[in-house]
Design an enzyme around this catalytic site. Structure first.
Site, short mmCIF file in Angstrom:
data_model
loop_
_atom_site.label_atom_id
_atom_site.label_comp_id
_atom_site.label_asym_id
_atom_site.label_seq_id
_atom_site.Cartn_x
_atom_site.Cartn_y
_atom_site.Cartn_z
N ASP A 118 0.86 -1.18 0.00
CA ASP A 118 0.00 0.00 0.00
C ASP A 118 0.90 1.23 0.00
OD1 ASP A 118 -2.43 -1.41 0.10
OD2 ASP A 118 -2.40 -1.51 2.28
N ASP A 134 -7.02 -1.47 -4.56
CA ASP A 134 -8.10 -1.09 -3.65
C ASP A 134 -9.05 -0.10 -4.32
OD1 ASP A 134 -6.89 -2.62 -1.64
OD2 ASP A 134 -5.75 -0.90 -0.88
#
Length: 158
Positions: A118, A134
């Site tokens: 991330d 995401d």
């Protein structure tokens, strides 16, 4: 006649999402390797590397094997569903492509690395750091909702 996506188009969109997701993760993992945070849009978005062993919002933290298996099963289910369709209504096709691309993008991380990479951090609010896969999964939800809403309205006027 409503607009539709062919199987090949749906799969191509999913593949593009996976490619963009994996390339962005590789590039930003190399750039942010020293733990620094780089403002992307000052005051709004910064780039900050995080290795997430869980799911969204750090749910199921440390459950990489379970989440990897879940990613695999969801991806296979979507591929089977796409394979059974001749043409897919536009919003369903976009939703399916985004869901498949996002699921595969994060699944590849889990299978290869044991965690999800991330790197997108919203500065003004305390929100979990996320990635392109995401975003694709959230776009899938939005497209599914749009498809339901449009079909409901078509049924009311039909």
């Amino acid at each position: 006649m409503s607009r539709v996506l062919q199987r090949s188009t749906t799969l191509s969109i999913a593949a593009a999402i996976v490619l963009i997701d994996q390339l962005s993760k590789a590039v930003l993992s190399a750039i942010l390797v020293d733990g620094r945070s780089i403002p992307a849009i000052p005051g709004i978005l910064s780039l900050q590397l995080v290795h997430n062993s869980g799911a969204a919002f750090s749910l199921f933290s440390g459950s990489t094997e379970f989440l990897g298996l879940l990613s695999l099963l969801v991806s296979l289910g979507i591929l089977v569903w796409i394979g059974r369709q001749r043409a897919i209504p536009l919003w369903q096709g976009l939703a399916t492509a985004c869901l498949l691309g996002g699921t595969l993008g994060n699944g590849l991380d889990r299978w290869r690395l044991g965690y999800v990479v991330d790197f997108l951090a919203l500065v003004p609010i305390n929100f979990p750091i996320f990635n392109g896969a995401d975003i694709a999964i959230n776009l899938a939800v939005l497209c599914f909702v749009l498809d339901l809403w449009l079909n409901r309205h078509d049924g009311e006027h039909g």
